[in-house]
Motif scaffolding. Sequence first.
Motif, PDB file in Angstrom:
ATOM      1  N   LYS A 167       8.656  19.437  -3.367  1.00  0.00           N
ATOM      2  CA  LYS A 167       7.918  19.875  -2.184  1.00  0.00           C
ATOM      3  C   LYS A 167       7.481  21.320  -2.414  1.00  0.00           C
ATOM      4  O   LYS A 167       8.306  22.197  -2.671  1.00  0.00           O
ATOM      5  N   PHE A 168       6.176  21.545  -2.334  1.00  0.00           N
ATOM      6  CA  PHE A 168       5.623  22.881  -2.549  1.00  0.00           C
ATOM      7  C   PHE A 168       5.157  23.470  -1.222  1.00  0.00           C
ATOM      8  O   PHE A 168       4.500  22.787  -0.443  1.00  0.00           O
ATOM      9  N   PRO A 169       5.442  24.746  -0.976  1.00  0.00           N
ATOM     10  CA  PRO A 169       4.895  25.399   0.217  1.00  0.00           C
ATOM     11  C   PRO A 169       3.405  25.653   0.020  1.00  0.00           C
ATOM     12  O   PRO A 169       2.911  25.684  -1.114  1.00  0.00           O
ATOM     13  N   ASN A 170       2.709  25.814   1.110  1.00  0.00           N
ATOM     14  CA  ASN A 170       1.260  26.030   1.040  1.00  0.00           C
ATOM     15  C   ASN A 170       0.949  27.487   1.352  1.00  0.00           C
ATOM     16  O   ASN A 170       0.689  27.856   2.494  1.00  0.00           O
ATOM     17  N   TYR A 171       0.968  28.324   0.327  1.00  0.00           N
ATOM     18  CA  TYR A 171       0.689  29.750   0.528  1.00  0.00           C
ATOM     19  C   TYR A 171      -0.793  30.049   0.306  1.00  0.00           C
ATOM     20  O   TYR A 171      -1.395  29.518  -0.644  1.00  0.00           O
ATOM     21  N   PRO A 172      -1.380  30.903   1.134  1.00  0.00           N
ATOM     22  CA  PRO A 172      -2.764  31.331   0.882  1.00  0.00           C
ATOM     23  C   PRO A 172      -2.862  31.985  -0.495  1.00  0.00           C
ATOM     24  O   PRO A 172      -2.001  32.778  -0.873  1.00  0.00           O
ATOM     25  N   GLY A 173      -3.880  31.604  -1.236  1.00  0.00           N
ATOM     26  CA  GLY A 173      -4.130  32.225  -2.533  1.00  0.00           C
ATOM     27  C   GLY A 173      -3.438  31.588  -3.707  1.00  0.00           C
ATOM     28  O   GLY A 173      -3.624  32.011  -4.850  1.00  0.00           O
ATOM     29  N   SER A 174      -2.641  30.533  -3.465  1.00  0.00           N
ATOM     30  CA  SER A 174      -1.886  29.948  -4.583  1.00  0.00           C
ATOM     31  C   SER A 174      -2.794  29.383  -5.672  1.00  0.00           C
ATOM     32  O   SER A 174      -2.437  29.373  -6.851  1.00  0.00           O
ATOM     33  N   ASP A 175      -4.000  28.938  -5.292  1.00  0.00           N
ATOM     34  CA  ASP A 175      -4.933  28.393  -6.281  1.00  0.00           C
ATOM     35  C   ASP A 175      -5.512  29.467  -7.194  1.00  0.00           C
ATOM     36  O   ASP A 175      -6.040  29.156  -8.277  1.00  0.00           O
ATOM     37  N   ASN A 176      -5.439  30.711  -6.769  1.00  0.00           N
ATOM     38  CA  ASN A 176      -6.038  31.801  -7.550  1.00  0.00           C
ATOM     39  C   ASN A 176      -5.059  32.456  -8.516  1.00  0.00           C
ATOM     40  O   ASN A 176      -5.453  33.274  -9.345  1.00  0.00           O
ATOM     41  N   TYR A 177      -3.784  32.106  -8.391  1.00  0.00           N
ATOM     42  CA  TYR A 177      -2.765  32.746  -9.232  1.00  0.00           C
ATOM     43  C   TYR A 177      -2.979  32.379 -10.693  1.00  0.00           C
ATOM     44  O   TYR A 177      -3.159  31.221 -11.046  1.00  0.00           O
ATOM     45  N   LYS A 178      -2.969  33.392 -11.563  1.00  0.00           N
ATOM     46  CA  LYS A 178      -3.282  33.180 -12.983  1.00  0.00           C
ATOM     47  C   LYS A 178      -2.041  32.971 -13.853  1.00  0.00           C
ATOM     48  O   LYS A 178      -2.143  32.628 -15.026  1.00  0.00           O
ATOM     49  N   GLY A 179      -0.864  33.181 -13.287  1.00  0.00           N
ATOM     50  CA  GLY A 179       0.362  32.951 -14.054  1.00  0.00           C
ATOM     51  C   GLY A 179       0.787  31.496 -13.994  1.00  0.00           C
ATOM     52  O   GLY A 179       0.033  30.618 -13.563  1.00  0.00           O
ATOM     53  N   LYS A 180       2.021  31.236 -14.417  1.00  0.00           N
ATOM     54  CA  LYS A 180       2.552  29.876 -14.417  1.00  0.00           C
ATOM     55  C   LYS A 180       3.261  29.600 -13.095  1.00  0.00           C
ATOM     56  O   LYS A 180       4.043  30.414 -12.618  1.00  0.00           O
ATOM     57  N   ILE A 248      -0.191  34.718  -1.948  1.00  0.00           N
ATOM     58  CA  ILE A 248      -0.166  34.799  -3.402  1.00  0.00           C
ATOM     59  C   ILE A 248      -1.492  35.387  -3.886  1.00  0.00           C
ATOM     60  O   ILE A 248      -2.558  34.993  -3.411  1.00  0.00           O
ATOM     61  N   THR A 249      -1.407  36.343  -4.798  1.00  0.00           N
ATOM     62  CA  THR A 249      -2.606  36.972  -5.358  1.00  0.00           C
ATOM     63  C   THR A 249      -2.837  36.433  -6.765  1.00  0.00           C
ATOM     64  O   THR A 249      -2.102  35.562  -7.240  1.00  0.00           O
ATOM     65  N   GLU A 250      -3.822  36.965  -7.466  1.00  0.00           N
ATOM     66  CA  GLU A 250      -4.087  36.513  -8.830  1.00  0.00           C
ATOM     67  C   GLU A 250      -2.933  36.833  -9.770  1.00  0.00           C
ATOM     68  O   GLU A 250      -2.695  36.135 -10.745  1.00  0.00           O
ATOM     69  N   THR A 251      -2.207  37.913  -9.450  1.00  0.00           N
ATOM     70  CA  THR A 251      -1.171  38.379 -10.382  1.00  0.00           C
ATOM     71  C   THR A 251       0.238  38.396  -9.793  1.00  0.00           C
ATOM     72  O   THR A 251       1.192  38.731 -10.488  1.00  0.00           O
ATOM     73  N   GLY A 252       0.373  38.071  -8.522  1.00  0.00           N
ATOM     74  CA  GLY A 252       1.696  38.149  -7.921  1.00  0.00           C
ATOM     75  C   GLY A 252       1.709  37.690  -6.478  1.00  0.00           C
ATOM     76  O   GLY A 252       0.968  36.776  -6.101  1.00  0.00           O
ATOM     77  N   VAL A 253       2.508  38.372  -5.651  1.00  0.00           N
ATOM     78  CA  VAL A 253       2.663  37.937  -4.257  1.00  0.00           C
ATOM     79  C   VAL A 253       2.740  39.135  -3.319  1.00  0.00           C
ATOM     80  O   VAL A 253       3.054  40.259  -3.716  1.00  0.00           O
ATOM     81  N   VAL A 254       2.489  38.838  -2.040  1.00  0.00           N
ATOM     82  CA  VAL A 254       2.703  39.794  -0.956  1.00  0.00           C
ATOM     83  C   VAL A 254       3.808  39.218  -0.070  1.00  0.00           C
ATOM     84  O   VAL A 254       3.792  38.031   0.261  1.00  0.00           O
ATOM     85  N   TYR A 255       4.770  40.063   0.305  1.00  0.00           N
ATOM     86  CA  TYR A 255       5.907  39.621   1.110  1.00  0.00           C
ATOM     87  C   TYR A 255       5.709  39.921   2.593  1.00  0.00           C
ATOM     88  O   TYR A 255       4.819  40.692   2.981  1.00  0.00           O
ATOM     89  N   ALA A 256       6.578  39.333   3.399  1.00  0.00           N
ATOM     90  CA  ALA A 256       6.513  39.517   4.852  1.00  0.00           C
ATOM     91  C   ALA A 256       6.731  40.973   5.260  1.00  0.00           C
ATOM     92  O   ALA A 256       6.289  41.395   6.325  1.00  0.00           O
ATOM     93  N   ASP A 257       7.397  41.768   4.418  1.00  0.00           N
ATOM     94  CA  ASP A 257       7.619  43.189   4.751  1.00  0.00           C
ATOM     95  C   ASP A 257       6.469  44.084   4.324  1.00  0.00           C
ATOM     96  O   ASP A 257       6.546  45.311   4.430  1.00  0.00           O
TER      97      ASP A 257
END
Length: 428
Positions: A167-180, A248-257
């Motif tokens: 089960k995968f969460p649906n985060y905005p930007g996950s399709d743009n992430y360039k890592g694994k 999720i960004t192209e290179t990482g993530v943004v947290y709730a804080d």
Amino acid sequence: MVDEVIASKKRSFCVIGAGTAGLCAARHALQSGGDVTVFEMADRLGGTWVFNEEVDKNEYGLDVHSSMYKGLRTNLPKEIMGYPDFPIPDQDSSYIPAEDMLKFFQLFSDSYGITEHIKFSQYVIRVKPTKDEKRWEVMVLDCPNNRLETYYFDYVLVCNGHYHTPKFPNYPGSDNYKGKQMHSHEYRCNDPFVGETVLVIGAGPSGMDLAYEISKKAQRVTLSHHLKDTPKTLFPDNVNLKPDVVKITETGVVYADGTSQEFSVICYSTGYKYTFPFLSCDCGIVVEDNYVQKLYKHCINIRHPTMAFIGLPFYVCAAQMMDLQARFCIKFFSGEKQLPSQSEMEQDTNAEMEERWSRGLKKRQAHMMGPQEDRYYDDLAKTAGVDPIKPVIKKLHKVCAFRFSEDLVNFRKDKFRIVDDETFVKVV
């Protein structure tokens, strides 16, 4: 070519899966005098405890169900992981390797004559009621021979587990992430993470374990969680904890804080979906956000009460609960006890679910027990008139359920011993 196999005149039982749930279901169905056939898609018994190097497809092109990884040891003591009247044999440690769990299940299966009733490398394709709705038609693919066979049974016990479909969460930007991006289901060992920067999302037992194991090879690891209380365990210096991911960004993530980090790998340890792809819509089962409905006492199919599901509830003492559920169902399926009417079962279920929703539980938590587990066990035992789970098992489970969160590195050094039905002692 489709071969038809007609079951005998004895009560016939189809058990889907030869893991923890399927084995005890088969045992109790056999002991009730039933004619039992177990279909297992793997080439051996043990279910989720079977290690498979493959993470995607097996040799027959079917999805790999096992999420087992190298070096895994149980996160609960073996003293509560056996069946009620068939404990795991004593050994030096309470927290044992997966291989020892497999040996235990093989011993259990052989001891009760279950093994000879298991058909291995058999993939259940479809289960549907017969036209008169008195029996079940089960279509199975015999994988080694690439042949379809159709069987007919009086009862179906669905024991296919729920640790196989990520089960995968649906985060905005996950399709743009360039890592694994990967799920913990795909994790087999920490070798591929040398020098990587890794985000593990989810702080359940698997997420905590993976963060710790990956940190031994990775440059740095972050564990993202939404626990009310931050885990007390001391992690290595290259591991830090962060709140929920919001983007999720192209290179990482943004947290709730509001902070952000960059990563080369994101590993989702975000749980699994309940899936029953072999059930036709005629079976009357609907799964909505992991809420399997409608089930009487979380196991018997209300619309077709000759079908049951063993092992759905979570945050439980798994093998003990599965055995209790199996005894509960077989008590009715064997004719020893009469099930309530469909309307009575619906009323009972609706009342329970309304109480759950009133406590703030979401649909995805429909089968979560946790603090309510004792009430559930006792209700099953009382309703069917079967032996309850021993008090010592409940007590030990409460002590151990969250030890991983308190001291991830050392908790598996604990050793316990069952003294009697009420008492346990901590040896180390």
